[in-house]
Design a protein around this motif. Structure first.
Motif, PDB file in Angstrom:
ATOM      1  N   LYS A  27       5.782  -1.205  -5.282  1.00 34.45           N
ATOM      2  CA  LYS A  27       4.464  -1.561  -4.747  1.00 34.45           C
ATOM      3  C   LYS A  27       4.309  -1.189  -3.277  1.00 34.45           C
ATOM      4  N   THR A  33       0.621   1.464  -7.860  1.00 32.22           N
ATOM      5  CA  THR A  33      -0.381   0.399  -7.883  1.00 32.22           C
ATOM      6  C   THR A  33      -0.027  -0.625  -8.943  1.00 32.22           C
ATOM      7  N   GLU A  34       0.077  -1.884  -8.542  1.00 29.50           N
ATOM      8  CA  GLU A  34       0.356  -2.948  -9.505  1.00 29.50           C
ATOM      9  C   GLU A  34      -0.866  -3.176 -10.368  1.00 29.50           C
ATOM     10  N   MET A  35      -0.684  -3.042 -11.682  1.00 31.24           N
ATOM     11  CA  MET A  35      -1.795  -3.179 -12.615  1.00 31.24           C
ATOM     12  C   MET A  35      -1.856  -4.558 -13.261  1.00 31.24           C
ATOM     13  N   PHE A  44       3.109  -0.840 -13.361  1.00 32.15           N
ATOM     14  CA  PHE A  44       2.707  -0.058 -12.194  1.00 32.15           C
ATOM     15  C   PHE A  44       2.119   1.281 -12.621  1.00 32.15           C
ATOM     16  N   GLU A  47      -1.724   6.331  -8.888  1.00 31.72           N
ATOM     17  CA  GLU A  47      -3.160   6.344  -8.607  1.00 31.72           C
ATOM     18  C   GLU A  47      -3.883   7.570  -9.165  1.00 31.72           C
ATOM     19  N   TYR A  53      -0.184   2.851 -17.137  1.00 34.67           N
ATOM     20  CA  TYR A  53       0.950   2.594 -16.245  1.00 34.67           C
ATOM     21  C   TYR A  53       1.983   3.693 -16.412  1.00 34.67           C
ATOM     22  N   HIS A 129      -8.878   6.481 -12.653  1.00 35.40           N
ATOM     23  CA  HIS A 129      -7.986   7.003 -11.631  1.00 35.40           C
ATOM     24  C   HIS A 129      -8.806   7.814 -10.630  1.00 35.40           C
TER      25      HIS A 129
END
Length: 312
Positions: A27, A33-35, A44, A47, A53, A129
């Motif tokens: 992170k 990006t933490e989803m 994660f 982007e 993920y 995205h």
């Protein structure tokens, strides 16, 4: 016409004992990006990728590679692959069904030759995205996953015969023999590779950055944060991609890369690269020669999860 029922690499999933440090690494340092955080399981995304993920981290007492997941064109392709694998004697972990993980979809899981859990799915929800901007040193997408094997020749044959992967190139040492097989399921030079190692384990996972500048900035950021650099920055001959390898907090090897070769299926012929030539490992000569000490850094711990499906 596609030569493989597999269209692309989706994600890899790991279990780690030091869960909080691994989550912080992806992170706040690796640029993912933490989803979703399910309490002991965190997803994660990269982007620039439409995949829900790219890596899933699960808290566990022992480190293991939980799974490698691939995409298929549609539900019919998933069903056909499942039938083909059963006919070839591969025991499925479960029949094709709706997936309960982030993004849903339709798929099934099975063990590869050495007992790693593999998932193939279709109709996974596309993630919103974005284009990664100039000088933005975060991953665009997951590039490839490399697996250590004590019998890489058998693994090569299994992935060719069961999943339709094709050999792009081979790394060979005159005294040791073949060390690396690069395998593709689409025009990308490799989505997976099989490396000769003392045991079955994750050798490394690689994330693609926007370009050379972003790749160097990302590598520098990790160095300034104090993470152990194993090898790089440099540029391989096979695949023609850049590389910098780091250890994550749990001892897995992660790579930043960019500019991996794209292959013309009609004209490509696999090459055998001699690893005793320093140009094979690093065309630039900036990363330092590959040697037995660097290789051992990527052996990783013996995988404790072979022939045991992950709980999630």
């Amino acid at each position: 016409m596609a030569f493989s029922p597999i269209t692309h690499l989706r994600h890899f999933d790991i279990a780690v004992p030091d869960y909080k440090k691994q989550v912080d690494f992806y992170k706040n340092h690796w640029g993912l990006t933490e989803m979703q955080d399910d309490g002991g399981v965190t997803y994660f995304a990269a982007e620039g990728s439409p995949e829900q993920y790219s890596v899933r981290v699960r808290e566990a007492d022992e480190k293991r590679l939980d799974m490698v997941a691939f995409g298929a064109a549609d539900n019919a392709a998933v069903d056909q692959l499942a039938s083909d694998l059963i006919a070839k004697g591969v025991k499925l972990i479960g029949e094709p069904d709706d997936l309960k993980t982030l993004g849903g979809g339709y798929g099934f899981r099975f063990f590869d030759l050495e007992g790693r859990t593999i998932e193939v799915s279709s109709d996974v929800e596309v993630r919103k995205h974005r284009k990664i901007e100039e000088r933005e040193a975060i991953p665009v997408r997951l590039s490839h996953v490399v697996l250590n094997s004590p019998e890489p020749e058998k693994m090569l044959a299994w992935y060719e015969q069961h999943l339709g992967f094709r050999l792009s190139d081979t790394l060979n040492h005159p005294r040791v023999g073949d060390l690396f097989y690069f395998l593709r399921c689409n025009s990308q030079h490799h989505s997976i590779a099989i490396a000769r190692g003392p045991h079955a384990s994750l050798q490394h996972a690689s994330f693609e950055l926007r370009g050379i500048d972003e790749y160097m900035r990302g590598s520098g950021k990790l160095l300034r944060s104090g993470f152990k650099k194993i090898w790089g920055p440099g540029r391989h001959s096979a695949g023609d991609n850049t590389f910098t390898y780091f250890h994550d907090p749990n001892g897995n090897t992660m790579e930043f890369t960019t500019e991996l070769d794209s292959i013309d299926e009609d004209t490509w012929h696999p090459s055998i690269y001699d690893t005793s030539d320093p140009m094979t490992s690093d065309q630039w000569g900036t990363g330092g020669d590959m040697d037995e000490f660097i290789a051992k850094e990527m052996f990783n711990d013996k995988d404790k999860g072979l022939f045991v499906p992950p709980p999630v």
